[in-house]
Design a protein around this motif. Sequence first.
Motif, PDB file in Angstrom:
ATOM      1  N   ASN B  53       0.851  -1.172   0.000  1.00 10.97           N
ATOM      2  CA  ASN B  53       0.000   0.000   0.000  1.00 10.97           C
ATOM      3  C   ASN B  53       0.894   1.230   0.000  1.00 10.97           C
ATOM      4  OD1 ASN B  53      -1.697   2.133   0.661  1.00 10.97           O
ATOM      5  ND2 ASN B  53      -2.030   1.448   2.771  1.00 10.97           N
ATOM      6  N   ASN B  56       0.813   4.329   2.185  1.00  9.00           N
ATOM      7  CA  ASN B  56       1.518   4.357   3.476  1.00  9.00           C
ATOM      8  C   ASN B  56       2.942   3.856   3.214  1.00  9.00           C
ATOM      9  OD1 ASN B  56       1.850   4.682   6.211  1.00  9.00           O
ATOM     10  ND2 ASN B  56       0.517   2.975   6.821  1.00  9.00           N
ATOM     11  N   GLY B  58       6.101   4.184   3.944  1.00  7.78           N
ATOM     12  CA  GLY B  58       7.170   3.791   4.860  1.00  7.78           C
ATOM     13  C   GLY B  58       7.137   2.321   5.231  1.00  7.78           C
ATOM     14  N   LEU B  59       5.971   1.695   5.099  1.00 10.03           N
ATOM     15  CA  LEU B  59       5.876   0.270   5.418  1.00 10.03           C
ATOM     16  C   LEU B  59       6.306  -0.604   4.242  1.00 10.03           C
ATOM     17  CD1 LEU B  59       2.459   0.076   7.347  1.00 10.03           C
ATOM     18  CD2 LEU B  59       4.754   0.233   8.302  1.00 10.03           C
ATOM     19  N   LEU B 256       0.193   8.479   8.734  1.00 12.69           N
ATOM     20  CA  LEU B 256       0.939   7.601   7.850  1.00 12.69           C
ATOM     21  C   LEU B 256       2.433   7.766   8.064  1.00 12.69           C
ATOM     22  CD1 LEU B 256      -1.162   8.086   4.599  1.00 12.69           C
ATOM     23  CD2 LEU B 256      -1.433   6.385   6.408  1.00 12.69           C
ATOM     24  N   THR B 257       3.174   6.979   7.324  1.00 10.00           N
ATOM     25  CA  THR B 257       4.626   7.027   7.400  1.00 10.00           C
ATOM     26  C   THR B 257       5.185   8.143   6.520  1.00 10.00           C
ATOM     27  OG1 THR B 257       4.596   5.359   5.679  1.00 10.00           O
ATOM     28  CG2 THR B 257       4.905   4.575   7.929  1.00 10.00           C
ATOM     29  N   THR B 267      -5.374   4.802   0.650  1.00  4.35           N
ATOM     30  CA  THR B 267      -4.918   3.415   0.580  1.00  4.35           C
ATOM     31  C   THR B 267      -4.903   3.023  -0.891  1.00  4.35           C
ATOM     32  OG1 THR B 267      -5.964   2.951   2.690  1.00  4.35           O
ATOM     33  CG2 THR B 267      -5.442   1.055   1.308  1.00  4.35           C
TER      34      THR B 267
END
Lengths: 382, 382
Positions: B53, B56, B58-59, B256-257, B267
């Motif tokens: 995703n 977001n 950073g994940l 979010l990141t 998303t």
Amino acid sequence: MEEKGTSIEEIMKELETAHEEDYLFEGGRVLGSMCTTPKEGSVDAHKMFIESNLGNPGLYPGTKKLEVEIVSILSELMHGKNLHGQMMAGGTEGNITAAWIARNVTGKDEVVFCENVHFSMNKACELLRMKPVMVGLNEKYEMDVEDARSKISEDTAIVVASAGSTELGVIDPIEELSELCQDNTSLHVDASFGGFTIPFLKELGYPTKPFDFEVDGVSSMILDGHKMGMATIPSGVFLLRREEDIRTIAVESPYLTSVYQTSLLGTRCSAGVASLYYSIKSLGREGYRNLVKDCMANTNYLVSEVKRIGLDVPIEPIMNICGILVKNPAGIREEMDKRNWKVSLSGHPPCLRVVIMPHVRKQVIDSFVHDLEEVCKEKGEL
Amino acid sequence: MEEKGTSIEEIMKELETAHEEDYLFEGGRVLGSMCTTPKEGSVDAHKMFIESNLGNPGLYPGTKKLEVEIVSILSELMHGKNLHGQMMAGGTEGNITAAWIARNVTGKDEVVFCENVHFSMNKACELLRMKPVMVGLNEKYEMDVEDARSKISEDTAIVVASAGSTELGVIDPIEELSELCQDNTSLHVDASFGGFTIPFLKELGYPTKPFDFEVDGVSSMILDGHKMGMATIPSGVFLLRREEDIRTIAVESPYLTSVYQTSLLGTRCSAGVASLYYSIKSLGREGYRNLVKDCMANTNYLVSEVKRIGLDVPIEPIMNICGILVKNPAGIREEMDKRNWKVSLSGHPPCLRVVIMPHVRKQVIDSFVHDLEEVCKEKGEL
């Protein structure tokens, strides 16, 4: 671009390397995402329908039937009758679509929401050239009804409330807001997170409030199958009380199997439809209730552990989202990030924000609280 | 929602039934879609990254790296340097985003496009409250430069041109349009279809025109990996010449990141990133060139067959899209639909529209022309 294709082995090695760099939910330390590992089997359902594109619906009557069935099941769960429903990318698309429809239906420009609304509403207002009107929060971090009363006017196209806010999972006073909305003012519920949670919280005896189409004034809702619905991205479900209102955003779509398109996106990844169908059918109420039960048990456990180490929470969690009060949230977040914990921040009040999704197990919480205590001691928070 | 979950066997049976009702590309009679069967292996890549995703980011540093690599490869293919690039849902999101950025960068409201622009531009104008300014077509069904000259003014925020129009696959005169655009007017190229086709047509010696960032005035482009790029939906790639312009649509994204989000959607299903990476890497220029070569051979075969039975085409196809002139396109389409042929219509000129994607084989064309001849005789077209 290279002239020759690379070997499958080499590409797969590259993909696997990239995949290992991503933070995965399962067994991982992701405490700041509202998504989670999809229900087993629902990824296979997604893959089976990988060609599906409801942007060109005439080619996908089978996918369309699944969508109709999902909309029917969720309409009933949300106390709606004869609703218009369609699946879309998720909360942001749902929120933009609701404001877009309201602008066109009401002929008005103002959007009323409170400080903890999802940030997509600022995006929606800017995009649609609508005017954001900000309402304050009450002591429970919900939209303040008295302030809303003073802000809702005959210029209000739409009031946007959260049922499970992104910040702390609070449910805005939707019944009271409904009474404040005039005939020609829409009321949209962003239940992206809470849609698959609140009905089951209620069945489990947790305190909840009416938030769906049983409240007369509610015009539309978005709920995300790829959050607590346990399906793949994208499986947002948009529900609209007055079916005819969707026509205000219709655009002619001459090359497609439909005469009009009534969605923000054109070509759409619709494999999530099959994925959500799988999750809903395989879990049933019992399955979702058990997931919510486990998430709430873990959330309550986190709260007790946070208090045990000497920190506090801004409110007792309403659902599986927990704020943690520290003096310097950004600093603590950064330190926790160095320890590979992926938490996020909430702004009202400023605090750490942890989402206890189904992938977050009790031992992960133990390990998290252990590190949090250490970091807070290092940084003088404790 | 049922209280108890349904058995996996029963759900899979339901999904298989639904899947059988969908029209599949492979071996099928879908002649009206710009999507096709994804490259083998790219669906597995999609599945591997099903949690991704980039809303977001950073994940998902691994997915992000793949996106960066794709943007780099396609920037080079499109003669761009230091472009901003991001992956998105596809052509409609790309066209809306281009107009949104132009509105904010230029502070102006008018959007100039021609009659055969993709219908998402009408959607974009309505959504963004911008004013559509329509330009006529020349005899080759391209945007008429002289008419454009009279319509482009100091109020023009953006000119939208097609490189591979949805209607007949024509390439608008992008060099000439570039000269008409003032410093403070954006020029967006909708290469959703042509982006993965034109460079290879050129290598094959087919007549093409400059359409990408080698043309000075081009500000942005969208090209779809899920069309001739052979990847899964969604794998649209948006390219923007001036990186800083993306900031005009940035919205703070506190949970979010990332600090800001610069996309229409929140998303995002980002599994298409891995899928497109797989397709690009495994095909290489040679692979795409061979696909385009085969599609053009089949398109030219269709044209000769259409002429053999006594019908005509509005223009010799520029790419693998072919118009077929009949007196009553809607009526013929309906009859062909009864015979399970999924063709579509084009409006300029009114005709049948057939897209010869890689899944459309020569024997399918034979069978299609056979039925078309019968239907046209029945309906007095021949």
